[in-house]
Design a protein around this motif. Structure first.
Motif, short mmCIF file in Angstrom:
data_model
loop_
_atom_site.label_atom_id
_atom_site.label_comp_id
_atom_site.label_asym_id
_atom_site.label_seq_id
_atom_site.Cartn_x
_atom_site.Cartn_y
_atom_site.Cartn_z
N ASP A 66 0.83 -1.20 0.00
CA ASP A 66 0.00 0.00 0.00
C ASP A 66 0.87 1.26 0.00
OD1 ASP A 66 -2.41 1.47 0.10
OD2 ASP A 66 -2.29 1.61 2.29
N LYS A 67 1.95 1.24 0.79
CA LYS A 67 2.89 2.37 0.82
C LYS A 67 3.49 2.64 -0.55
CE LYS A 67 4.75 1.56 5.43
NZ LYS A 67 6.01 1.17 6.10
N LEU A 68 3.71 1.56 -1.30
CA LEU A 68 4.30 1.68 -2.65
C LEU A 68 3.26 2.07 -3.70
CD1 LEU A 68 6.58 -1.51 -2.63
CD2 LEU A 68 7.34 0.87 -2.39
N HIS A 69 1.99 2.17 -3.29
CA HIS A 69 0.88 2.48 -4.21
C HIS A 69 0.85 1.50 -5.38
CE1 HIS A 69 0.36 6.15 -1.92
NE2 HIS A 69 1.62 6.48 -2.16
N GLU A 70 1.05 0.23 -5.05
CA GLU A 70 1.04 -0.79 -6.10
C GLU A 70 -0.37 -0.97 -6.67
OE1 GLU A 70 3.26 -2.16 -7.75
OE2 GLU A 70 5.09 -1.98 -6.58
N HIS A 71 -0.40 -1.35 -7.94
CA HIS A 71 -1.67 -1.64 -8.61
C HIS A 71 -1.57 -3.01 -9.24
CE1 HIS A 71 -4.29 -1.90 -12.19
NE2 HIS A 71 -5.16 -1.25 -11.41
N PHE A 72 -2.62 -3.81 -9.10
CA PHE A 72 -2.62 -5.16 -9.66
C PHE A 72 -3.71 -5.29 -10.72
CE2 PHE A 72 -0.90 -5.54 -5.36
CZ PHE A 72 0.33 -6.12 -5.65
N ASP A 73 -3.33 -5.88 -11.85
CA ASP A 73 -4.29 -6.15 -12.92
C ASP A 73 -5.11 -7.39 -12.59
OD1 ASP A 73 -3.26 -4.13 -15.05
OD2 ASP A 73 -1.47 -5.19 -14.35
N GLY A 74 -4.53 -8.27 -11.79
CA GLY A 74 -5.22 -9.49 -11.37
C GLY A 74 -4.87 -9.83 -9.94
N ILE A 75 -5.81 -10.48 -9.25
CA ILE A 75 -5.58 -11.02 -7.91
C ILE A 75 -6.06 -12.47 -7.95
CG2 ILE A 75 -6.13 -10.89 -5.45
CD1 ILE A 75 -6.78 -7.87 -5.94
N HIS A 76 -5.20 -13.37 -7.48
CA HIS A 76 -5.48 -14.81 -7.58
C HIS A 76 -5.28 -15.42 -6.20
CE1 HIS A 76 -4.09 -18.88 -9.59
NE2 HIS A 76 -5.06 -19.03 -8.72
N THR A 77 -6.36 -15.87 -5.56
CA THR A 77 -6.24 -16.49 -4.25
C THR A 77 -6.37 -18.00 -4.37
OG1 THR A 77 -8.58 -16.51 -3.58
CG2 THR A 77 -7.38 -14.44 -3.29
N GLY A 78 -5.60 -18.71 -3.54
CA GLY A 78 -5.63 -20.16 -3.54
C GLY A 78 -5.69 -20.69 -2.12
N PHE A 79 -4.81 -21.64 -1.80
CA PHE A 79 -4.84 -22.28 -0.48
C PHE A 79 -4.56 -21.28 0.63
CE2 PHE A 79 -2.67 -24.35 3.11
CZ PHE A 79 -3.63 -25.26 3.48
N ILE A 80 -5.43 -21.28 1.64
CA ILE A 80 -5.22 -20.48 2.84
C ILE A 80 -5.30 -21.40 4.05
CG2 ILE A 80 -6.04 -18.28 1.91
CD1 ILE A 80 -8.75 -18.95 3.16
N THR A 81 -4.65 -21.01 5.14
CA THR A 81 -4.55 -21.92 6.28
C THR A 81 -5.79 -21.88 7.18
OG1 THR A 81 -3.43 -20.26 7.64
CG2 THR A 81 -2.04 -21.74 6.32
N GLY A 82 -6.58 -20.79 7.09
CA GLY A 82 -7.75 -20.71 7.94
C GLY A 82 -8.49 -19.40 7.80
N LYS A 83 -9.54 -19.26 8.61
CA LYS A 83 -10.45 -18.12 8.47
C LYS A 83 -9.79 -16.77 8.71
CE LYS A 83 -12.18 -19.32 13.08
NZ LYS A 83 -11.55 -20.64 13.20
N GLU A 84 -8.77 -16.71 9.58
CA GLU A 84 -8.12 -15.43 9.86
C GLU A 84 -7.46 -14.87 8.60
OE1 GLU A 84 -4.86 -13.47 12.92
OE2 GLU A 84 -5.48 -15.54 13.25
N GLN A 85 -6.96 -15.76 7.76
CA GLN A 85 -6.32 -15.29 6.52
C GLN A 85 -7.34 -14.64 5.59
OE1 GLN A 85 -3.67 -18.17 4.71
NE2 GLN A 85 -2.15 -17.82 6.32
N ILE A 86 -8.59 -15.09 5.62
CA ILE A 86 -9.60 -14.45 4.78
C ILE A 86 -9.85 -13.02 5.25
CG2 ILE A 86 -12.03 -14.53 4.03
CD1 ILE A 86 -11.86 -17.48 3.79
N THR A 87 -9.76 -12.77 6.56
CA THR A 87 -9.86 -11.40 7.07
C THR A 87 -8.79 -10.52 6.44
OG1 THR A 87 -10.74 -12.23 9.16
CG2 THR A 87 -9.87 -9.98 9.16
N HIS A 88 -7.55 -11.03 6.37
CA HIS A 88 -6.45 -10.27 5.76
C HIS A 88 -6.67 -10.09 4.25
CE1 HIS A 88 -4.51 -10.33 9.55
NE2 HIS A 88 -3.97 -11.53 9.46
N ILE A 89 -7.22 -11.12 3.60
CA ILE A 89 -7.50 -11.02 2.16
C ILE A 89 -8.57 -9.95 1.91
CG2 ILE A 89 -8.47 -12.25 0.16
CD1 ILE A 89 -7.05 -14.79 1.25
N GLN A 90 -9.58 -9.89 2.78
CA GLN A 90 -10.61 -8.86 2.63
C GLN A 90 -9.99 -7.46 2.72
OE1 GLN A 90 -13.48 -9.42 1.61
NE2 GLN A 90 -14.27 -11.37 2.34
N ARG A 91 -9.06 -7.28 3.65
CA ARG A 91 -8.35 -6.00 3.78
C ARG A 91 -7.56 -5.72 2.50
NH1 ARG A 91 -7.24 -0.90 4.80
NH2 ARG A 91 -5.10 -0.48 5.46
N PHE A 92 -6.91 -6.76 1.97
CA PHE A 92 -6.15 -6.63 0.72
C PHE A 92 -7.07 -6.16 -0.41
CE2 PHE A 92 -4.30 -8.08 -3.22
CZ PHE A 92 -2.94 -7.83 -3.06
#
Length: 282
Positions: A66-92
């Motif tokens: 976020d500090k780098l003001h990055e921009h992504f043309d695509g976001i691809h989610t796969g294996f996550i270890t548990g529900k807490e990681q989905i909270t971080h993905i939502q923030r992402f």
């Protein structure tokens, strides 16, 4: 060059997740930017493995990007270890999922009728929320059943291929309508009679159509094939191709890799010999 954020684990052995996504996206002309969810000595189907869960590190990646003001043309989610990681993905997603960003969610939760060890009902509920934000979802048949409540065991009782595929089409349409996403259900293994060769296929469903395609099936379930499939779909979309163009490309690539692996008698847990077939994606 287009950039895809790939939110998945890194396993040293098993040719899945990041070790599948990075080479595929790279050869297809896209920069893969990994956000690792865990690092493993080998994927979890191996008899023994070490796993370092990186949930606590995910916010640091997100904040720095976020500090780098990055921009992504695509976001691809796969294996996550548990529900807490989905909270971080939502923030992402709040920060990086823009109007011109394609979000592909591979809702990795299980396979061949069984949920993975990290699965629980809360993870399922969080995953249902995540897929509703996606442009494309690539569940295998087990994951499609988990997301929709369809009984996997009931499906196995169908003896007629047409009825079996009709049931999957209906539940796929339900998933597409609930999420607003394009759905590709992978790893569909219809009932076959003794005189027919077994097949395995994928069903593509959007608001207007359903298309099923299949290839001969050797009876083995190889590590990483779903990850490779989803990565080819994302790579194709980043090149401006349609899903209708992407699916046959992914299927031909995987068929070549699986045939090679079968001929070499490679154990299924090790994944498929895809490296020498990457040229098919150029």
């Amino acid at each position: 060059m287009k950039k895809v954020a790939v939110i998945q684990d890194l396993a040293s052995f098993g040719k899945c997740s990041l070790t599948a996504a990075i080479p595929v996206l790279s050869v297809m002309g896209t920069q893969a930017c990994p956000l690792p969810t865990a690092i493993l000595s080998a994927q979890t189907e191996y008899p023994s493995y070490f796993c370092e869960d990186l949930t606590a590190n995910m916010p640091s990646f997100i904040n720095e990007w976020d500090k780098l003001h990055e921009h992504f043309d695509g976001i691809h989610t796969g294996f996550i270890t548990g529900k807490e990681q989905i909270t971080h993905i939502q923030r992402f997603l709040e920060l990086f999922h823009k109007q011109d960003t394609t979000l592909l969610v591979d809702p990795v939760m299980g396979d061949i009728g069984n949920a993975y060890n990290n699965f629980d009902e809360e993870l399922l509920e969080r995953m249902k929320g995540l897929v509703k934000q996606a442009d494309i979802i690539t569940p295998n048949l087990t994951e499609c059943c988990l997301l929709t409540g369809l009984s996997y065991n009931r499906l196995q009782r169908f003896s007629d291929e047409k009825d079996f595929l009709q049931e999957i089409q209906e539940v796929g349409m339900q998933l597409s309508q609930e999420t607003g996403a394009q759905v590709i259900i992978t790893g569909i293994n219809p009932p076959s009679h003794a005189s027919h060769m077994k097949s395995i296929g994928n069903m593509y469903i959007d608001e207007e159509q359903s298309v099923y395609s299949s290839a001969p099936f050797n009876g083995k379930s190889y590590s990483g094939t779903g990850d490779l499939f989803a990565s080819v779909i994302m790579g194709s979309l980043m090149r401006g191709e349609t899903i209708a163009q992407a699916i046959p490309l992914a299927e031909n690539f995987l068929s070549a890799a699986i045939d090679d692996t079968y001929m070499a008698n490679t154990p299924a847990v090790e994944g498929v010999n895809f490296e020498k077939h990457l040229r098919l994606l150029l």
